[in-house]
Design an enzyme around this catalytic site. Structure first.
Site, mmCIF file in Angstrom:
data_model
loop_
_atom_site.group_PDB
_atom_site.id
_atom_site.type_symbol
_atom_site.label_atom_id
_atom_site.label_comp_id
_atom_site.label_asym_id
_atom_site.label_seq_id
_atom_site.Cartn_x
_atom_site.Cartn_y
_atom_site.Cartn_z
ATOM 1 N N LYS A 99 0.822 -1.211 0.000
ATOM 2 C CA LYS A 99 0.000 0.000 0.000
ATOM 3 C C LYS A 99 0.857 1.263 0.000
ATOM 4 C CE LYS A 99 -0.712 -0.083 5.052
ATOM 5 N NZ LYS A 99 -1.748 -0.208 6.109
ATOM 6 N N LYS A 174 18.389 -12.802 -30.589
ATOM 7 C CA LYS A 174 17.150 -12.923 -29.822
ATOM 8 C C LYS A 174 15.956 -12.449 -30.630
ATOM 9 C CE LYS A 174 16.352 -8.603 -27.324
ATOM 10 N NZ LYS A 174 14.954 -8.490 -27.809
ATOM 11 N N ASP A 175 14.809 -13.048 -30.329
ATOM 12 C CA ASP A 175 13.552 -12.553 -30.873
ATOM 13 C C ASP A 175 13.305 -11.127 -30.407
ATOM 14 O OD1 ASP A 175 12.647 -14.745 -32.333
ATOM 15 O OD2 ASP A 175 11.499 -15.600 -30.671
ATOM 16 N N ASP A 176 12.522 -10.393 -31.185
ATOM 17 C CA ASP A 176 11.977 -9.131 -30.700
ATOM 18 C C ASP A 176 10.963 -9.455 -29.612
ATOM 19 O OD1 ASP A 176 10.854 -6.561 -30.410
ATOM 20 O OD2 ASP A 176 11.194 -6.113 -32.521
#
EC number: 5.3.2.5
Length: 414
Positions: A99, A174-176
């Site tokens: 919180k 690496k992939d996008d």
């Protein structure tokens, strides 16, 4: 200490940092103290949050202007007993910043875990040494590149891009992060086709490249999708951690049926960390917590490129990823965004050799294509390690890159 110590940056318009700190310590634990009967105080004492440090900071006019009021700034540290929470990140983050995160004027700077608490987290499965062993590269930074423009493209386009990057000497492709499951390049097809390409390049050129495939889907499908990727031959899993949660990363990292490295992408993390006044600090979020939860690589904005972090923050992320810790292997730092060969001396100077140099446009935008871009980076890395200025290197690919993007490292001394 058997629990956890949280460090906060606070802004207090009542100008009483000690009182503010005590209010936070009580509000996140037993709720109140002074009005409790003595017997109840004794019963609850072991659950009470304890203020262990209060430090006043200099007044900051920009902060006062932004908040539209005069505040006292300070660093406070509060210890939370382990009795109060279960040893998992959802419980820890809710206890220390749940919180309180709604306050809008408090930033969680750090969390210091006790040794007892650290034992509940996996850390990287491979770490820096394990990744280097996979590639058999031990004496230089690794080079990574990114598939570009894959949305709406088919497997043939992916194979061509992957081949060019691998021939260019890239260690990891690496992939996008925005490439999800789709009809043109489904997960298992990408992996199987990619492995064929990379094996062919290895047999022809003798260079090994790993492919980091983006594992996506609904949260409760992720493990199954990750296991499908592993069964198809995935080298590394790319994971958009903050779209899912740190605990999901930990769940993947702890699964023995997912025995591959995990690369953590920072997408969505800016919503937590971008403000200097509130949220969670980048070093904690992208450094310490990712490492504890099991990331072998952490991508984060570099201090040099197009989406830059302040240098102090970027180096602090790297410190958390790589500092010695008997409980955890070290994670690779991957400073990213807007990186071109001219930045290589900066990266090695600031992050050392145990770093992944990550480039997208700096490789694909080369006039000789991704092959030329990769070779330019590899030449820049080798020259920097030999303490040779880039402008003195006789290499057409590097020369072309420096002409396009410049050579800001001209005066850098390692």
């Amino acid at each position: 200490m058997s629990g956890i110590i949280a460090t906060y940056l606070i802004h207090d318009d009542s100008h009483n940092l000690e009182k503010k700190a005590e209010q936070i310590a009580l509000g996140l634990t037993i709720g109140s103290w002074t009005h409790l009967p003595h017997l109840l105080q004794e019963q609850l004492k072991q659950h009470k949050g304890n203020v262990v440090h209060v430090e006043e900071l200099a007044e900051h006019e920009h902060t006062n202007s932004y908040l539209r009021k005069k505040v006292k700034r300070g660093i406070i540290k509060i210890e939370y007993p382990l009795l109060n929470f279960s040893p998992d990140l959802p419980a820890i983050l809710t206890t220390t910043f749940g919180k309180l995160s709604l306050d809008g004027e408090v930033k969680l700077i750090d969390l210091t875990f006790s040794d007892e608490l650290k034992k509940h987290f996996p850390g990287p499965k491979f770490g820096i040494d394990g990744i280097r062993n996979l590639l058999q590269v031990h004496d230089r930074p690794l080079l990574m590149s990114i598939f570009k423009g894959m949305i709406g493209r088919n497997i043939g386009y992916l194979k061509t891009q992957l081949r060019d990057q691998a021939i260019g000497g890239v260690d990891i492709v690496k992939d996008d992060e925005i490439l999800f499951e789709n009809a043109l390049t489904p997960l298992t097809n990408r992996i199987v086709s990619g492995k064929e390409v990379l094996q062919s390049v290895y047999e022809t050129y003798g260079h090994k490249t790993l492919y980091a495939v983006n594992v996506t889907g609904r949260t409760f499908d992720l493990k199954e999708n990750a296991k499908r990727a592993v069964q198809a031959g995935a080298d590394i899993l790319l994971f958009n951690v903050f779209a899912y949660g740190l605990d999901v990363l930990q769940s993947l990292a702890e699964d023995d049926e997912i025995p591959v490295p995990i690369m953590a992408h920072p997408a969505v993390s800016g919503a937590y960390s971008a403000s200097k006044l509130y949220g969670i600090s980048s070093p904690l979020l992208l450094g310490k917590l990712l490492r504890y939860a099991g990331a072998d690589f952490s991508l984060f904005p570099s201090p040099y490129g197009s989406v830059a972090l302040e240098k102090e923050e970027a180096l602090a992320i790297s410190k958390y990823l790589t500092e010695d810790d008997v409980f955890f292997k070290k994670s690779f730092s991957v400073p990213s965004a807007g990186i071109h060969p001219g930045f290589v001396p900066f990266i090695i100077r600031d992050f050392g050799k145990d770093v992944v140099i990550n480039a997208g446009g700096g490789i694909h935008g080369h006039p000789n294509g991704a092959q030329g871009g990769g070779k330019a980076f590899r030449t820049a890395i080798d020259a920097t390690l030999q303490n040779k200025p880039l402008h003195e290197v006789d290499d057409i690919n590097l020369h072309s890159a420096l002409q396009i993007w410049g050579n800001p490292s001209h005066e850098v001394k390692l």
